[in-house]
Design a protein around this motif. Sequence first.
Motif, mmCIF file in Angstrom:
data_model
loop_
_atom_site.group_PDB
_atom_site.id
_atom_site.type_symbol
_atom_site.label_atom_id
_atom_site.label_comp_id
_atom_site.label_asym_id
_atom_site.label_seq_id
_atom_site.Cartn_x
_atom_site.Cartn_y
_atom_site.Cartn_z
ATOM 1 N N ALA A 1 -3.679 -13.879 -4.021
ATOM 2 C CA ALA A 1 -3.822 -14.605 -5.286
ATOM 3 C C ALA A 1 -2.446 -15.053 -5.768
ATOM 4 N N ASP A 2 -1.504 -14.120 -5.823
ATOM 5 C CA ASP A 2 -0.091 -14.426 -6.013
ATOM 6 C C ASP A 2 0.693 -13.181 -5.612
ATOM 7 N N THR A 3 2.005 -13.289 -5.566
ATOM 8 C CA THR A 3 2.831 -12.176 -5.088
ATOM 9 C C THR A 3 3.625 -11.513 -6.212
ATOM 10 N N VAL A 4 3.279 -11.801 -7.468
ATOM 11 C CA VAL A 4 3.980 -11.198 -8.599
ATOM 12 C C VAL A 4 3.800 -9.678 -8.553
ATOM 13 N N GLY A 5 4.895 -8.940 -8.577
ATOM 14 C CA GLY A 5 4.835 -7.483 -8.585
ATOM 15 C C GLY A 5 4.631 -6.842 -7.229
ATOM 16 N N ALA A 6 4.661 -7.615 -6.154
ATOM 17 C CA ALA A 6 4.406 -7.043 -4.827
ATOM 18 C C ALA A 6 5.490 -6.040 -4.433
ATOM 19 N N GLY A 7 6.742 -6.436 -4.579
ATOM 20 C CA GLY A 7 7.830 -5.533 -4.220
ATOM 21 C C GLY A 7 7.861 -4.289 -5.078
ATOM 22 N N ASP A 8 7.540 -4.435 -6.356
ATOM 23 C CA ASP A 8 7.496 -3.291 -7.268
ATOM 24 C C ASP A 8 6.389 -2.327 -6.872
ATOM 25 N N SER A 9 5.241 -2.879 -6.472
ATOM 26 C CA SER A 9 4.126 -2.039 -6.036
ATOM 27 C C SER A 9 4.474 -1.298 -4.753
ATOM 28 N N LEU A 10 5.169 -1.973 -3.842
ATOM 29 C CA LEU A 10 5.587 -1.325 -2.602
ATOM 30 C C LEU A 10 6.515 -0.150 -2.903
ATOM 31 N N ALA A 11 7.472 -0.355 -3.809
ATOM 32 C CA ALA A 11 8.395 0.722 -4.175
ATOM 33 C C ALA A 11 7.636 1.912 -4.742
ATOM 34 N N ALA A 12 6.677 1.643 -5.632
ATOM 35 C CA ALA A 12 5.900 2.727 -6.229
ATOM 36 C C ALA A 12 5.112 3.480 -5.165
ATOM 37 N N GLY A 13 4.534 2.746 -4.218
ATOM 38 C CA GLY A 13 3.806 3.392 -3.130
ATOM 39 C C GLY A 13 4.705 4.278 -2.290
ATOM 40 N N LEU A 14 5.929 3.818 -2.056
ATOM 41 C CA LEU A 14 6.893 4.626 -1.306
ATOM 42 C C LEU A 14 7.217 5.911 -2.062
ATOM 43 N N PHE A 15 7.502 5.793 -3.346
ATOM 44 C CA PHE A 15 7.836 6.979 -4.142
ATOM 45 C C PHE A 15 6.667 7.961 -4.188
ATOM 46 N N ALA A 16 5.454 7.436 -4.329
ATOM 47 C CA ALA A 16 4.276 8.295 -4.354
ATOM 48 C C ALA A 16 4.163 9.092 -3.058
ATOM 49 N N GLY A 17 4.376 8.413 -1.939
ATOM 50 C CA GLY A 17 4.287 9.088 -0.647
ATOM 51 C C GLY A 17 5.364 10.137 -0.457
ATOM 52 N N LEU A 18 6.580 9.821 -0.874
ATOM 53 C CA LEU A 18 7.673 10.784 -0.736
ATOM 54 C C LEU A 18 7.435 12.015 -1.604
ATOM 55 N N LEU A 19 7.001 11.808 -2.840
ATOM 56 C CA LEU A 19 6.749 12.948 -3.719
ATOM 57 C C LEU A 19 5.568 13.769 -3.233
ATOM 58 N N ASP A 20 4.531 13.106 -2.724
ATOM 59 C CA ASP A 20 3.390 13.846 -2.159
ATOM 60 C C ASP A 20 3.833 14.728 -0.989
ATOM 61 N N ALA A 21 4.829 14.236 -0.234
ATOM 62 C CA ALA A 21 5.324 14.987 0.927
ATOM 63 C C ALA A 21 6.395 16.001 0.546
ATOM 64 N N GLY A 22 6.737 16.084 -0.740
ATOM 65 C CA GLY A 22 7.744 17.029 -1.193
ATOM 66 C C GLY A 22 9.171 16.614 -0.896
ATOM 67 N N ILE A 23 9.380 15.313 -0.669
ATOM 68 C CA ILE A 23 10.729 14.814 -0.357
ATOM 69 C C ILE A 23 11.437 14.477 -1.665
#
Length: 338
Positions: free
Chosen positions: A269-291
Amino acid sequence: MTSDRSVLSVLGELVVDMLPEAAAGAGQHGTTPHYVARPGGNALNVAVAAGRLGVPVRLLARLGTGPLAVGLRRHVELAGVDLAGLLPATEPVSLALVGLGPDGSPDYGFHVQGAADWQWTDEELAAVLPSGTAILHVGSISSWTPPGCEAIARLVEQVAADGRALVSVDPNIRPMLADGPVGTALGNSAASVRARLDRLLSRADIVKVSAEDLAWLEPDSAGDLDGTALRWADRGAALVLLTDGGAPLRIARPGRELLRREPPRVTVADTVGAGDSLAAGLFAGLLDAGITTRAALEELPDEQLLPIVDDAALVAALNCTREGADPPTREELEAARR
């Protein structure tokens, strides 16, 4: 929010994005286009995306005055973001007028002179940073615009020196605000923005940078994204993610081979916020893994990192299927995985 929890602290600006409503047309003479006001800004987008993914997250932002401030605060609250980091400010809220290209890519016109976002002080930052911070994410306009960028840089240096949290940096360049007449009015120039970012990047454990950012930061490196990603990893970060729209995501770590991952294919639809969402997904995964420490990030095997990056790319892709910065919930992410 209790101090014993691993918290993602996101520091940056709040921006109201005025997005065109194509279906409404532009009036009889084509001079009265319709716009929808949507909460935005790098920091707000990252915090909201992380909150929707169930991450304990505090947004550190100066909330300006005016009627638009109410919607910004409510948007953050609905995502489950800790509101204790929102500092009431007397200056106005930043405004961005957004145009969309044929491929959904955004074009921005900013109204940010004297806005609340650029006025951080050391005392303000010390008052809102939670003691349980495990990842501190900074970047975008507030991180390289004076006078507040100096206080942000000092905070990053302090956190990095203490080793109490991972530091993440996203340059998120907006050329109109970094250089030229508008940039000059804000106290920015190409040379000063690059110097301010170098200061932050030298302390970063995680760097997310786009090919578009690199084209502005290092014009000569645009033809060699692989080499640039590896070189940026050698600058000191433990992990560099280089995004390039729908092209493969590059993952660089010091002393390791460059990795690439194909992003999911979706109807954009558009790419507004795509990079921000990717960053949040990365942080979520790292914190879930205890990193939560530099040592843990450096020791994380590629076979454990890659699923985290794939999830982050899926979060970004799902965001792109909807208008504006509208990242998925954890339930939507899990459904998309299946």
